[in-house]
Scaffold this active site. Structure first.
Site, PDB file in Angstrom:
ATOM      1  N   ARG A 211       2.046  -4.930   3.549  1.00  0.00           N
ATOM      2  CA  ARG A 211       2.367  -4.945   4.977  1.00  0.00           C
ATOM      3  C   ARG A 211       2.180  -3.520   5.469  1.00  0.00           C
ATOM      4  O   ARG A 211       2.609  -2.566   4.804  1.00  0.00           O
ATOM      5  CB  ARG A 211       3.818  -5.418   5.134  1.00  0.00           C
ATOM      6  CG  ARG A 211       4.317  -5.497   6.541  1.00  0.00           C
ATOM      7  CD  ARG A 211       3.812  -6.777   7.205  1.00  0.00           C
ATOM      8  NE  ARG A 211       4.531  -7.051   8.431  1.00  0.00           N
ATOM      9  CZ  ARG A 211       4.097  -6.710   9.637  1.00  0.00           C
ATOM     10  NH1 ARG A 211       2.976  -6.049   9.782  1.00  0.00           N
ATOM     11  NH2 ARG A 211       4.800  -7.032  10.707  1.00  0.00           N
TER      12      ARG A 211
ATOM     13  N   THR B 298      -1.690  -3.896   0.009  1.00  0.00           N
ATOM     14  CA  THR B 298      -2.117  -5.186   0.556  1.00  0.00           C
ATOM     15  C   THR B 298      -0.872  -5.960   1.012  1.00  0.00           C
ATOM     16  O   THR B 298      -0.942  -7.157   1.244  1.00  0.00           O
ATOM     17  CB  THR B 298      -2.900  -6.041  -0.485  1.00  0.00           C
ATOM     18  OG1 THR B 298      -2.041  -6.307  -1.595  1.00  0.00           O
ATOM     19  CG2 THR B 298      -4.152  -5.329  -0.955  1.00  0.00           C
TER      20      THR B 298
ATOM     21  N   HIS C 228      -7.138  -7.265   6.652  1.00  0.00           N
ATOM     22  CA  HIS C 228      -6.188  -8.342   6.327  1.00  0.00           C
ATOM     23  C   HIS C 228      -6.908  -9.609   5.850  1.00  0.00           C
ATOM     24  O   HIS C 228      -6.717 -10.695   6.389  1.00  0.00           O
ATOM     25  CB  HIS C 228      -5.298  -8.666   7.538  1.00  0.00           C
ATOM     26  CG  HIS C 228      -3.981  -9.250   7.134  1.00  0.00           C
ATOM     27  ND1 HIS C 228      -2.796  -8.902   7.720  1.00  0.00           N
ATOM     28  CD2 HIS C 228      -3.651 -10.153   6.172  1.00  0.00           C
ATOM     29  CE1 HIS C 228      -1.814  -9.571   7.157  1.00  0.00           C
ATOM     30  NE2 HIS C 228      -2.312 -10.335   6.209  1.00  0.00           N
TER      31      HIS C 228
ATOM     32  N   LYS D 177       5.600 -13.055  -6.526  1.00  0.00           N
ATOM     33  CA  LYS D 177       4.458 -13.884  -6.923  1.00  0.00           C
ATOM     34  C   LYS D 177       3.174 -13.051  -7.012  1.00  0.00           C
ATOM     35  O   LYS D 177       2.430 -13.139  -7.979  1.00  0.00           O
ATOM     36  CB  LYS D 177       4.287 -15.023  -5.906  1.00  0.00           C
ATOM     37  CG  LYS D 177       5.445 -16.029  -5.944  1.00  0.00           C
ATOM     38  CD  LYS D 177       5.298 -17.122  -4.914  1.00  0.00           C
ATOM     39  CE  LYS D 177       5.665 -16.702  -3.518  1.00  0.00           C
ATOM     40  NZ  LYS D 177       7.083 -16.350  -3.301  1.00  0.00           N
ATOM     41  N   ILE D 178       2.932 -12.240  -5.971  1.00  0.00           N
ATOM     42  CA  ILE D 178       1.672 -11.483  -5.939  1.00  0.00           C
ATOM     43  C   ILE D 178       1.717 -10.316  -6.925  1.00  0.00           C
ATOM     44  O   ILE D 178       0.782 -10.115  -7.717  1.00  0.00           O
ATOM     45  CB  ILE D 178       1.376 -10.996  -4.501  1.00  0.00           C
ATOM     46  CG1 ILE D 178       1.134 -12.205  -3.592  1.00  0.00           C
ATOM     47  CG2 ILE D 178       0.165 -10.060  -4.485  1.00  0.00           C
ATOM     48  CD1 ILE D 178       1.094 -11.877  -2.105  1.00  0.00           C
TER      49      ILE D 178
ATOM     50  N   CYS E  13       5.906  -5.566  -2.088  1.00  0.00           N
ATOM     51  CA  CYS E  13       7.242  -5.971  -1.657  1.00  0.00           C
ATOM     52  C   CYS E  13       7.179  -6.392  -0.189  1.00  0.00           C
ATOM     53  O   CYS E  13       6.238  -6.024   0.521  1.00  0.00           O
ATOM     54  CB  CYS E  13       8.250  -4.844  -1.862  1.00  0.00           C
ATOM     55  SG  CYS E  13       7.757  -3.302  -1.103  1.00  0.00           S
ATOM     56  N   PRO E  14       8.153  -7.163   0.283  1.00  0.00           N
ATOM     57  CA  PRO E  14       8.142  -7.541   1.696  1.00  0.00           C
ATOM     58  C   PRO E  14       8.511  -6.356   2.580  1.00  0.00           C
ATOM     59  O   PRO E  14       9.105  -5.384   2.103  1.00  0.00           O
ATOM     60  CB  PRO E  14       9.215  -8.635   1.788  1.00  0.00           C
ATOM     61  CG  PRO E  14      10.099  -8.413   0.618  1.00  0.00           C
ATOM     62  CD  PRO E  14       9.281  -7.761  -0.447  1.00  0.00           C
TER      63      PRO E  14
ATOM     64  N   ASP F  47      -5.337  -3.177   2.985  1.00  0.00           N
ATOM     65  CA  ASP F  47      -5.749  -4.442   3.609  1.00  0.00           C
ATOM     66  C   ASP F  47      -4.889  -4.713   4.835  1.00  0.00           C
ATOM     67  O   ASP F  47      -5.121  -5.692   5.546  1.00  0.00           O
ATOM     68  CB  ASP F  47      -5.619  -5.603   2.605  1.00  0.00           C
ATOM     69  CG  ASP F  47      -6.165  -6.909   3.166  1.00  0.00           C
ATOM     70  OD1 ASP F  47      -7.337  -6.917   3.595  1.00  0.00           O
ATOM     71  OD2 ASP F  47      -5.417  -7.915   3.203  1.00  0.00           O
TER      72      ASP F  47
ATOM     73  N   ASP G  99      11.364  -3.272  -8.884  1.00  0.00           N
ATOM     74  CA  ASP G  99      11.770  -4.438  -8.098  1.00  0.00           C
ATOM     75  C   ASP G  99      13.265  -4.633  -8.325  1.00  0.00           C
ATOM     76  O   ASP G  99      13.704  -4.684  -9.479  1.00  0.00           O
ATOM     77  CB  ASP G  99      10.986  -5.681  -8.567  1.00  0.00           C
ATOM     78  CG  ASP G  99      11.185  -6.872  -7.640  1.00  0.00           C
ATOM     79  OD1 ASP G  99      12.321  -7.113  -7.185  1.00  0.00           O
ATOM     80  OD2 ASP G  99      10.207  -7.585  -7.379  1.00  0.00           O
TER      81      ASP G  99
ATOM     82  N   GLU H 190      -2.091  -3.166  13.168  1.00  0.00           N
ATOM     83  CA  GLU H 190      -3.273  -4.018  13.017  1.00  0.00           C
ATOM     84  C   GLU H 190      -3.389  -5.095  14.095  1.00  0.00           C
ATOM     85  O   GLU H 190      -4.471  -5.642  14.316  1.00  0.00           O
ATOM     86  CB  GLU H 190      -3.290  -4.667  11.639  1.00  0.00           C
ATOM     87  CG  GLU H 190      -2.204  -5.718  11.418  1.00  0.00           C
ATOM     88  CD  GLU H 190      -2.302  -6.371  10.042  1.00  0.00           C
ATOM     89  OE1 GLU H 190      -2.383  -5.638   9.047  1.00  0.00           O
ATOM     90  OE2 GLU H 190      -2.295  -7.608   9.985  1.00  0.00           O
TER      91      GLU H 190
HETATM   92  P1  NAI Z   1       7.643 -12.601  -3.153  1.00  0.00           P
HETATM   93  O1  NAI Z   1       8.806 -12.900  -2.284  1.00  0.00           O
HETATM   94  O2  NAI Z   1       7.247 -13.574  -4.217  1.00  0.00           O
HETATM   95  O3  NAI Z   1       7.849 -11.175  -3.874  1.00  0.00           O
HETATM   96  C1  NAI Z   1       8.331 -10.039  -3.229  1.00  0.00           C
HETATM   97  C2  NAI Z   1       9.070  -9.211  -4.286  1.00  0.00           C
HETATM   98  O4  NAI Z   1       9.417  -7.952  -3.700  1.00  0.00           O
HETATM   99  C3  NAI Z   1      10.365  -9.850  -4.779  1.00  0.00           C
HETATM  100  O5  NAI Z   1      10.358  -9.941  -6.204  1.00  0.00           O
HETATM  101  C4  NAI Z   1      11.453  -8.909  -4.284  1.00  0.00           C
HETATM  102  O6  NAI Z   1      12.570  -8.831  -5.162  1.00  0.00           O
HETATM  103  C5  NAI Z   1      10.687  -7.588  -4.209  1.00  0.00           C
HETATM  104  N1  NAI Z   1      11.336  -6.577  -3.392  1.00  0.00           N
HETATM  105  C6  NAI Z   1      12.160  -6.733  -2.316  1.00  0.00           C
HETATM  106  N2  NAI Z   1      12.572  -5.534  -1.871  1.00  0.00           N
HETATM  107  C7  NAI Z   1      12.005  -4.607  -2.669  1.00  0.00           C
HETATM  108  C8  NAI Z   1      12.065  -3.180  -2.722  1.00  0.00           C
HETATM  109  N3  NAI Z   1      12.801  -2.485  -1.864  1.00  0.00           N
HETATM  110  N4  NAI Z   1      11.355  -2.533  -3.678  1.00  0.00           N
HETATM  111  C9  NAI Z   1      10.605  -3.230  -4.576  1.00  0.00           C
HETATM  112  N5  NAI Z   1      10.526  -4.594  -4.575  1.00  0.00           N
HETATM  113  C10 NAI Z   1      11.211  -5.254  -3.627  1.00  0.00           C
HETATM  114  O7  NAI Z   1       6.426 -12.324  -2.153  1.00  0.00           O
HETATM  115  P2  NAI Z   1       4.868 -12.426  -2.454  1.00  0.00           P
HETATM  116  O8  NAI Z   1       4.392 -13.793  -2.181  1.00  0.00           O
HETATM  117  O9  NAI Z   1       4.575 -11.801  -3.775  1.00  0.00           O
HETATM  118  O10 NAI Z   1       4.273 -11.496  -1.279  1.00  0.00           O
HETATM  119  C11 NAI Z   1       4.550 -10.105  -1.245  1.00  0.00           C
HETATM  120  C12 NAI Z   1       4.083  -9.547   0.084  1.00  0.00           C
HETATM  121  O11 NAI Z   1       2.656  -9.603   0.151  1.00  0.00           O
HETATM  122  C13 NAI Z   1       4.535 -10.358   1.306  1.00  0.00           C
HETATM  123  O12 NAI Z   1       5.824  -9.970   1.713  1.00  0.00           O
HETATM  124  C14 NAI Z   1       3.500 -10.003   2.323  1.00  0.00           C
HETATM  125  O13 NAI Z   1       3.933  -8.853   3.022  1.00  0.00           O
HETATM  126  C15 NAI Z   1       2.277  -9.629   1.507  1.00  0.00           C
HETATM  127  N6  NAI Z   1       1.164 -10.571   1.694  1.00  0.00           N
HETATM  128  C16 NAI Z   1      -0.039 -10.071   2.104  1.00  0.00           C
HETATM  129  C17 NAI Z   1      -1.126 -10.905   2.284  1.00  0.00           C
HETATM  130  C18 NAI Z   1      -2.477 -10.386   2.696  1.00  0.00           C
HETATM  131  O14 NAI Z   1      -3.356 -11.181   3.034  1.00  0.00           O
HETATM  132  N7  NAI Z   1      -2.708  -9.079   2.697  1.00  0.00           N
HETATM  133  C19 NAI Z   1      -0.995 -12.363   2.067  1.00  0.00           C
HETATM  134  C20 NAI Z   1       0.304 -12.776   1.574  1.00  0.00           C
HETATM  135  C21 NAI Z   1       1.337 -11.904   1.427  1.00  0.00           C
END
Ligand code: NAI
Length: 345
Positions: A236, A234, A297, A156-157, A207-208, A260, A176, A265
């Site tokens: 993790r 931004t 963050h 999503k992000i 990525c997560p 971020d 991805d 942290e």
């Molecule tokens: P999401 O689940 O929509 O997208 C994560 C993507 O990463 C997926 O498409 C997945 O296939 C991909 N992925 C998994 N393993 C991978 C790898 N080894 N290499 C490349 N891509 C890989 O998650 P979303 O909502 O986009 O969030 C992503 C991350 O952003 C979260 O896991 C969280 O750590 C971080 N986050 C940070 C925030 C902040 O305030 N700084 C707030 C919200 C999320």
């Protein structure tokens, strides 16, 4: 339902109170500013649900103590759940709910804010102008148009970031293992990580955090990047090896670094520590580089995201009270919950 809410600030209380009131105030919220730890877990005794944030401790000892005090549900005010011992929660009969998506745009826009600030050195210009220094030496930037941006993790992000950067005229590379269909619409090229690292002027991580992605950017990865690359995280903190980043900054391999999130942290972020002596030497070293920009963050921190987090949290609690199941239970096989769960935020 009685709910003990850990790690709250005035802004958390405001948005949760508004969301609860909008539903007729079904829950009695007991707000605590302390982080959830084994000691503070005792404060939840007698409440059926607790609500926690990203730096609260949710390991087996804490969950055991919560269960002994009558906790039946854990409502996470975050998407990420890598800090929760899900097996222990399951064994102890504690249901876990989370906020799977709130505002990808909030995080994406902050990411682009870091990119623009670092590139045009707005953080340095701000301080200079306030000192009456209007010299331009050291402020030279580059046009984003025509540059290559590598997005690692196009969920999503990452998709939202790709869309914005495509709007600037960047060429977008994506790595991805399971990219979203929308990413193709953004005109991105799907490549392997090595190609992305070798070809990108900007590398941004979305990525997560999983066992596979821990220290994804380490010394080895940095040996592949374009010299002077801009690296943005931004996602993790533990996606990057901080020691390797410092080495990369010292040698000029990394030309710009925007963070971020930070691996350690939990001891720093969300608190005003301005009167204290910083004990984390790695973090302190990062702060000495003029081409490093760190935010604490805050990428998620917009009105829209906070409103959505609060509304989903209240909904999770209400569903649990009614059906013994939160609206958004943590499901280990969910797309965003690869082994170890998704990251912070
Ligand atoms: P999401 O689940 O929509 O997208 C994560 C993507 O990463 C997926 O498409 C997945 O296939 C991909 N992925 C998994 N393993 C991978 C790898 N080894 N290499 C490349 N891509 C890989 O998650 P979303 O909502 O986009 O969030 C992503 C991350 O952003 C979260 O896991 C969280 O750590 C971080 N986050 C940070 C925030 C902040 O305030 N700084 C707030 C919200 C999320």
């Amino acid at each position: 339902m009685d709910v003990t809410v850990f790690s709250t600030k005035a802004y958390d209380r405001r948005f949760l109170d508004e969301a609860n009131a909008a539903k007729g105030a079904p829950h009695r919220m007991r707000y605590l500013d302390v982080r959830l730890t084994e000691e503070s877990a005792l404060l939840a005794a007698g409440t059926s649900a607790i609500c926690a944030f990203v730096n609260d401790v949710l390991d087996r000892p804490v969950l055991t103590r919560l269960a002994a005090g009558g906790t039946k549900m854990l409502a996470l005010r975050s998407a990420g759940f890598n800090h929760v011992d899900l097996a222990a929660a399951n064994e102890l009969g504690i249901a876990v709910g989370r906020v799977p998506a709130y505002s990808p745009d909030a995080v994406a826009e902050h990411t682009v804010g870091l990119i623009l600030t670092l590139n045009r050195k707005i953080h340095r210009a701000y301080a200079r102008v306030r000192e009456g220094n209007f010299a331009l030496e050291g402020l030279l930037g580059f046009d984003l148009k025509g540059r290559t941006a590598g997005v690692v993790g196009a969920g999503k992000i990452g998709t939202a970031v790709a869309r914005i950067l495509a709007g600037f005229g960047c060429r977008i590379l994506v790595h991805d293992p399971a990219p979203t269909p929308e990413i193709c619409v953004a005109g991105a090229e799907i490549v392997d990580l090595q190609t992305l690292l070798a070809s990108s002027d900007i590398v941004t991580l979305h990525c997560p955090l999983t066992p596979e992605t821990r220290h994804l950017i380490d010394g080895n990865a940095l040996s592949l990047v374009k010299r002077g690359v801009m690296l943005i995280n931004t996602g993790r903190g533990a996606l990057v090896d901080t020691r390797a980043l410092i080495e990369g900054l010292k040698t000029g391999v990394i030309g710009y670094l925007g963070l971020d999130v930070y691996e350690e942290e939990g001891d720093l972020f969300f608190e005003n520590l301005s009167d204290e002596i910083l004990q984390d030497d790695l973090f302190a070293r990062l702060l000495t580089f003029p081409n490093v920009l760190i935010t604490g963050h805050q990428a998620f921190f917009t009105v829209e995201a906070m409103t959505a987090i609060a509304a989903t949290t209240i909904d999770n609690l209400t569903c649990f009270e009614k059906d013994q199941r939160p609206r958004h239970p943590v499901v280990a096989s969910a797309r965003s919950s690869a082994v170890g769960g998704s990251g912070n935020g």
